[in-house]
Design a protein around this motif. Structure first.
Motif, PDB file in Angstrom:
ATOM      1  N   LEU A 161       0.992  -0.804  -0.191  1.00  0.00           N
ATOM      2  CA  LEU A 161      -0.352  -0.490   0.138  1.00  0.00           C
ATOM      3  C   LEU A 161       1.131   1.571   0.339  1.00  0.00           C
ATOM      4  CD1 LEU A 161      -2.985   0.931   0.872  1.00  0.00           C
ATOM      5  CD2 LEU A 161      -1.986   2.542   2.450  1.00  0.00           C
ATOM      6  N   ARG A 169       0.676  12.333  -0.553  1.00  0.00           N
ATOM      7  CA  ARG A 169      -0.190  13.397   0.349  1.00  0.00           C
ATOM      8  C   ARG A 169      -0.765  14.217  -1.517  1.00  0.00           C
ATOM      9  NH1 ARG A 169       0.880  16.878   5.373  1.00  0.00           N
ATOM     10  NH2 ARG A 169       1.889  15.986   5.224  1.00  0.00           N
ATOM     11  N   LEU A 204      -2.788   4.448  -2.809  1.00  0.00           N
ATOM     12  CA  LEU A 204      -4.322   5.620  -1.821  1.00  0.00           C
ATOM     13  C   LEU A 204      -3.457   7.266  -2.565  1.00  0.00           C
ATOM     14  CD1 LEU A 204      -5.599   6.009   0.705  1.00  0.00           C
ATOM     15  CD2 LEU A 204      -3.884   5.978   1.681  1.00  0.00           C
ATOM     16  N   PRO A 222      -4.976  10.198   0.166  1.00  0.00           N
ATOM     17  CA  PRO A 222      -4.973  10.745   0.914  1.00  0.00           C
ATOM     18  C   PRO A 222      -5.632  11.775   1.206  1.00  0.00           C
ATOM     19  CG  PRO A 222      -3.147  10.335   1.087  1.00  0.00           C
ATOM     20  CD  PRO A 222      -3.140  10.316  -0.644  1.00  0.00           C
ATOM     21  N   GLN A 235      -3.729   6.729   9.465  1.00  0.00           N
ATOM     22  CA  GLN A 235      -2.787   5.913   8.343  1.00  0.00           C
ATOM     23  C   GLN A 235      -3.078   4.311   8.803  1.00  0.00           C
ATOM     24  OE1 GLN A 235       0.124   8.316   7.565  1.00  0.00           O
ATOM     25  NE2 GLN A 235       1.498   6.484   6.372  1.00  0.00           N
ATOM     26  N   ILE A 269      -3.589   1.463   5.844  1.00  0.00           N
ATOM     27  CA  ILE A 269      -2.295   0.421   5.595  1.00  0.00           C
ATOM     28  C   ILE A 269      -3.260  -1.005   5.595  1.00  0.00           C
ATOM     29  CG2 ILE A 269      -0.213  -0.843   6.117  1.00  0.00           C
ATOM     30  CD1 ILE A 269       0.777   2.499   7.045  1.00  0.00           C
ATOM     31  N   VAL A 315       4.926  -1.190   2.562  1.00  0.00           N
ATOM     32  CA  VAL A 315       5.096  -0.267   2.974  1.00  0.00           C
ATOM     33  C   VAL A 315       5.847   0.740   2.489  1.00  0.00           C
ATOM     34  CG1 VAL A 315       3.336   2.268   3.512  1.00  0.00           C
ATOM     35  CG2 VAL A 315       3.077  -0.224   4.696  1.00  0.00           C
TER      36      VAL A 315
HETATM   37  N1  TRP Z   1       0.919  10.670   5.183  1.00  0.00           N
HETATM   38  C1  TRP Z   1       1.501  10.459   3.990  1.00  0.00           C
HETATM   39  C2  TRP Z   1       3.016  10.760   3.296  1.00  0.00           C
HETATM   40  O1  TRP Z   1       2.365  13.117   4.017  1.00  0.00           O
HETATM   41  C3  TRP Z   1       0.639  10.342   3.121  1.00  0.00           C
HETATM   42  C4  TRP Z   1       0.004   9.284   3.410  1.00  0.00           C
HETATM   43  C5  TRP Z   1      -1.153   8.451   3.787  1.00  0.00           C
HETATM   44  C6  TRP Z   1       0.349   6.955   3.154  1.00  0.00           C
HETATM   45  N2  TRP Z   1      -2.287   7.299   4.307  1.00  0.00           N
HETATM   46  C7  TRP Z   1      -0.646   6.437   4.081  1.00  0.00           C
HETATM   47  C8  TRP Z   1       1.704   7.217   2.821  1.00  0.00           C
HETATM   48  C9  TRP Z   1      -1.004   5.526   3.874  1.00  0.00           C
HETATM   49  C10 TRP Z   1       1.185   5.332   2.793  1.00  0.00           C
HETATM   50  C11 TRP Z   1       0.409   4.816   3.546  1.00  0.00           C
HETATM   51  O2  TRP Z   1       2.745  11.391   2.371  1.00  0.00           O
END
Ligand code: TRP
Length: 339
Positions: free
Chosen positions: A27, A31, A61, A63, A146, A150, A158
């Motif tokens: 996964l 962003r 994904l 997000p 998050q 996942i 990941v």
């Molecule tokens: N937090 C990640 C970022 O800022 C984006 C993200 C959200 C993500 N959910 C996730 C990345 C799950 C990997 C898996 O880039």
């Protein structure tokens, strides 16, 4: 988590993927902060297509809940399809459109302490650099969301950058605590896969980002790409070498050509020899435009079928919801919430 450890573990995982990628459910997500550029491409996007083509199950994904402002979630989707992610094999979805995924957030929040959330170095850094007056509840808890991103599909791998390692630690903690609190092996503890790609800078030799105007967007035309590269910063030395410490701008152009050609930057520099900046820029332009030609052709195809991209996202959302629903059922059963 210790970065060195994560680097070593990633190398082991790469070896396993090389033998057989099928057992990996991957996964990833970006962003949505504006159009994707070559830094994203060489940093992560290319790797996704590689993993997909090796036969891993890939989930991508969008997000959108992590972004506080409204954006067009389809903006990245065009790029994903254009670079060769295949919706027949890879599930592309937006987490806001998957209710069962979001419902996992509630039990997951009960498994972590406020102190643990406050200690997250990436969140601390984001709070320190935030232009917002107050820290929102979501800022502190999005790493738990998050974990839902996942774990809803029980991903075991990941691909992330170093800044995401603390978030992955929270995901592992949530998985472990859920399984032990409810005495059921519902969730795997996913591994991080750190990218080994060298960092590509912008055309001015500083961090590549849209806001600095130094990024080559994946959606840029061939002419735009040529213009950006023509305007790139170089230095006064005629001899081309790959020496990122001493000559960051020239070396970055050499690296860009090398990445686009799939060659070593030292070989590319050696071939150019005393050719000077003009020859270097010609090489970079040709290499990047050749790399992006099939990406542009696919993009032009989608542009002729306006419903296609939307349909891909709708189908991806539905597939994700079916999987999330099954996981939520298991979670409710484990928690004794079957009514
Ligand atoms: N937090 C990640 C970022 O800022 C984006 C993200 C959200 C993500 N959910 C996730 C990345 C799950 C990997 C898996 O880039």
């Amino acid at each position: 988590m210790n970065t060195e450890l994560a680097v070593r573990r990633s190398a082991e995982l790469e070896a396993l993927i090389g033998q057989d990628a099928a057992p990996f459910r991957i996964l990833t997500g970006d962003r949505p902060t504006g159009p994707l550029h070559l830094g994203h491409y060489f940093g992560t996007l290319q790797n996704r297509v590689r993993l997909q083509d090796l036969g891993a199950e890939v989930f991508v994904l969008i997000p959108d809940y992590q972004v506080l402002t409204d954006r067009d979630t389809a903006e990245h989707l065009d790029d994903y399809l254009a670079i060769g992610l295949d919706p027949a094999r890879t599930v592309i979805f937006a987490h806001s459109a998957v209710p069962a995924l979001n419902q996992l957030l509630l039990p997951f929040l009960s498994l972590v302490s406020v102190a643990e959330l406050r200690r997250n170095p990436t969140v601390k850094d984001e709070i320190a650099h935030s232009r917002q007056q107050a820290v929102s509840g979501l800022m502190l808890t999005y790493p738990v969301h998050q974990a839902a991103d996942i774990l809803f599909c029980k991903a075991n791998l990941v691909p992330v950058g170093q800044d995401q390692l603390p978030h992955l630690e929270i995901t592992r903690l949530v998985a472990r605590r859920f399984n032990s609190r409810y005495g059921a092996a519902v969730f795997p503890e996913p591994d991080a896969l750190l990218s080994s790609a060298p960092l590509l800078l912008g055309t001015d030799g500083t961090k590549m980002s849209k806001s600095r105007g130094n990024a080559i967007a994946l959606a840029a035309s061939a002419d735009e790409t040529a213009r950006l590269i023509r305007g790139a910063k170089t230095d006064a030395e005629r001899y081309i070498s790959y020496d990122p410490q001493r000559r960051p701008e020239v070396s970055n152009l050499v690296l860009l050509a090398a990445l686009a050609l799939g060659r070593s930057p030292y070989d590319v520099a050696a071939d150019l020899g005393t050719g000077g900046a003009a020859a270097l820029k010609d090489t970079v332009t040709m290499a990047v435009n050749e790399l992006l030609a099939p990406v542009r052709a696919r993009r032009a195809e989608y542009a002729r079928d306006l419903g296609y991209v939307r349909r891909v996202l709708r189908e991806g959302n539905q597939r994700a919801e079916a999987i999330a629903g099954a996981t939520l059922d298991e979670v409710r059963t484990a928690m004794g919430m079957r009514y």
